[in-house]
Design a protein around this motif. Structure first.
Motif, mmCIF file in Angstrom:
data_model
loop_
_atom_site.group_PDB
_atom_site.id
_atom_site.type_symbol
_atom_site.label_atom_id
_atom_site.label_comp_id
_atom_site.label_asym_id
_atom_site.label_seq_id
_atom_site.Cartn_x
_atom_site.Cartn_y
_atom_site.Cartn_z
ATOM 1 N N ILE A 83 1.281 -1.328 -0.108
ATOM 2 C CA ILE A 83 0.119 0.253 -0.080
ATOM 3 C C ILE A 83 1.315 1.319 -0.190
ATOM 4 N N GLY A 84 2.089 1.561 0.304
ATOM 5 C CA GLY A 84 2.966 2.604 0.648
ATOM 6 C C GLY A 84 3.566 2.484 -0.431
ATOM 7 N N LEU A 85 4.190 1.839 -1.661
ATOM 8 C CA LEU A 85 4.269 1.262 -2.793
ATOM 9 C C LEU A 85 2.799 2.188 -3.710
ATOM 10 N N LYS A 86 1.896 1.508 -3.298
ATOM 11 C CA LYS A 86 0.923 2.489 -4.253
ATOM 12 C C LYS A 86 0.494 3.655 -3.899
ATOM 13 N N ALA A 87 0.826 3.894 -2.519
ATOM 14 C CA ALA A 87 0.875 5.567 -2.104
ATOM 15 C C ALA A 87 1.144 6.385 -3.057
ATOM 16 N N SER A 88 2.813 5.961 -3.238
ATOM 17 C CA SER A 88 3.649 6.405 -3.817
ATOM 18 C C SER A 88 3.508 7.373 -5.162
ATOM 19 N N VAL A 89 2.796 6.306 -5.838
ATOM 20 C CA VAL A 89 2.510 6.234 -7.270
ATOM 21 C C VAL A 89 1.041 7.779 -7.461
ATOM 22 N N ILE A 90 0.287 7.341 -6.109
ATOM 23 C CA ILE A 90 -0.576 8.170 -6.237
ATOM 24 C C ILE A 90 -0.429 9.523 -5.708
ATOM 25 N N VAL A 162 11.436 -5.367 0.285
ATOM 26 C CA VAL A 162 11.375 -3.863 1.414
ATOM 27 C C VAL A 162 12.313 -3.560 0.475
ATOM 28 N N LEU A 163 13.478 -3.985 0.787
ATOM 29 C CA LEU A 163 14.286 -3.323 0.002
ATOM 30 C C LEU A 163 14.666 -3.117 -1.716
ATOM 31 N N LEU A 164 13.781 -3.506 -2.544
ATOM 32 C CA LEU A 164 13.271 -3.011 -4.143
ATOM 33 C C LEU A 164 12.559 -1.855 -3.830
ATOM 34 N N GLU A 165 10.739 -2.326 -2.687
ATOM 35 C CA GLU A 165 9.525 -1.298 -2.931
ATOM 36 C C GLU A 165 11.204 0.077 -2.347
ATOM 37 N N MET A 166 11.401 -0.467 -0.934
ATOM 38 C CA MET A 166 11.941 1.253 -0.745
ATOM 39 C C MET A 166 13.273 2.400 -2.181
ATOM 40 N N LYS A 167 13.477 1.559 -2.397
ATOM 41 C CA LYS A 167 14.687 1.617 -3.698
ATOM 42 C C LYS A 167 13.615 2.643 -4.960
ATOM 43 N N ARG A 169 10.880 3.723 -4.247
ATOM 44 C CA ARG A 169 9.236 4.529 -3.748
ATOM 45 C C ARG A 169 10.353 5.426 -3.212
ATOM 46 N N ASP A 170 11.762 5.669 -2.940
ATOM 47 C CA ASP A 170 12.673 7.055 -2.595
ATOM 48 C C ASP A 170 12.667 7.354 -4.160
ATOM 49 N N LYS A 171 12.851 7.127 -4.785
ATOM 50 C CA LYS A 171 13.345 7.270 -6.277
ATOM 51 C C LYS A 171 11.858 8.498 -7.133
ATOM 52 N N ARG A 172 10.682 7.477 -6.964
ATOM 53 C CA ARG A 172 9.832 8.209 -7.189
ATOM 54 C C ARG A 172 9.853 9.522 -6.030
ATOM 55 N N ASP A 173 9.650 9.428 -5.418
ATOM 56 C CA ASP A 173 9.513 10.399 -4.456
ATOM 57 C C ASP A 173 10.544 11.763 -4.969
ATOM 58 N N LYS A 174 11.450 11.331 -4.525
ATOM 59 C CA LYS A 174 12.214 12.629 -4.670
ATOM 60 C C LYS A 174 12.815 13.470 -5.992
ATOM 61 N N LYS A 175 12.193 12.659 -7.076
ATOM 62 C CA LYS A 175 12.731 12.964 -8.722
ATOM 63 C C LYS A 175 10.618 13.283 -9.541
ATOM 64 N N ARG A 176 9.696 13.051 -8.289
ATOM 65 C CA ARG A 176 8.711 13.470 -8.899
ATOM 66 C C ARG A 176 8.408 14.758 -9.811
ATOM 67 N N SER A 177 7.393 15.806 -10.281
ATOM 68 C CA SER A 177 7.231 16.948 -10.686
ATOM 69 C C SER A 177 6.549 18.214 -9.659
ATOM 70 N N VAL A 178 5.817 17.266 -8.778
ATOM 71 C CA VAL A 178 5.256 17.862 -8.103
ATOM 72 C C VAL A 178 5.664 17.991 -6.280
ATOM 73 N N ALA A 179 5.995 18.245 -5.171
ATOM 74 C CA ALA A 179 6.750 18.851 -3.904
ATOM 75 C C ALA A 179 7.096 16.994 -3.768
ATOM 76 N N PRO A 180 8.548 17.380 -4.444
ATOM 77 C CA PRO A 180 9.255 16.102 -4.758
ATOM 78 C C PRO A 180 9.534 16.126 -2.914
ATOM 79 N N LEU A 181 10.078 14.786 -2.161
ATOM 80 C CA LEU A 181 10.832 15.256 -0.772
ATOM 81 C C LEU A 181 12.278 15.797 -0.840
ATOM 82 N N LYS A 182 12.221 16.787 -0.739
ATOM 83 C CA LYS A 182 13.533 17.869 -0.612
ATOM 84 C C LYS A 182 14.051 17.832 0.584
#
Ligand code: CDP
Length: 216
Positions: A83-90, A162-167, A169-182
């Motif tokens: 669900i965490g992984l799907k949440a990062s897509v949404i 868990v490792l794969l999904e975290m990688k 998710r980290d990538k998606r959260d940092k690279k997205r165009s709106v409100a990226p993690l920084k």
């Protein structure tokens, strides 16, 4: 409406960096309310799953986001790693983020204030917060922490997944165009890799008290 007398603490950082634990302790210590903003995106992902829809349906995600109720955030299944992984897509859909912005701001700026943890709290949701913390830790340690957390919740997990999904998710959260993690430019960075929970907490309290002293 934003109330500048409110005491608002933001805790941002990547998955399993210890944000939730720290934010809860800070809320208790400073007698503030607490909001885990990740549960908002998780709740949308979970509702979509329950409706048999996949997370790629952006418009549906927005509709669900607009109708989300407070009670939806308490579902234990929200903690599932998938669900965490799907949440990062949404969470990468701009309209979804827009739909949940007011709720988070109102929560933060209701007296006496609040502690919010997430990815964009210090940068987008509460850019004028009293004190901002960015909590990080190396990925290996975060995976170990997440596995322990899932085990305690009685949820089965495989380290490699868990490792794969975290990688991912980290990538998606940092690279997205709106409100990226920084890191917000005025945030205090704590690397918790080699610190105990108490050390992280004491470090954060020290910074917040100093910061609070500057604004009163
Ligand atoms: O518990 P964990 O740190 O693994 O995740 P979470 O805080 O529950 O967040 C789940 C997902 O929601 C994240 O991977 C982000 O994509 C998204 N999220 C976000 O975009 N903005 C926030 N303020 C909080 C979470």
């Amino acid at each position: 409406m934003a109330n500048s007398i409110c005491f608002v603490i933001t805790v941002d950082g990547p998955s399993a960096s210890g944000k939730g634990t720290l934010a809860r302790r800070l809320a208790k210590h400073f007698c503030l309310r607490y909001l885990d903003t990740g549960s908002i995106y998780r709740a949308i992902a979970f509702k979509m799953e329950k409706n048999g829809c996949d997370s790629l349906q952006a418009e549906l995600a927005e509709r669900i986001a607009l109708r989300l109720a407070k009670e939806d955030l308490n579902e234990p299944e929200l903690r599932r790693e998938d669900i965490g992984l799907k949440a990062s897509v949404i969470a990468a859909y701009p309209k979804v983020r827009e739909a949940v912005l007011d709720y988070q701001r109102e929560f933060a700026y209701t007296l006496p204030g609040a502690v919010l943890d997430g990815r964009d709290i210090g940068t987008v949701v509460c850019p004028n917060a009293t004190a901002k913390i960015y909590l990080d830790a190396n990925r290996e340690i975060r995976v170990t922490r997440r596995l322990k957390e899932l085990q305690l919740r009685g949820m089965e997990s495989i380290e490699a997944h868990v490792l794969l999904e975290m990688k991912e998710r980290d990538k998606r959260d940092k690279k997205r165009s709106v409100a990226p993690l920084k890191l917000a430019q005025d945030a205090y960075l704590i690397d918790s890799s080699n610190l105990t929970e108490d050390e992280v907490f004491e470090n954060a309290v020290c910074f917040i008290e100093k910061k609070y002293g500057e604004v009163v």
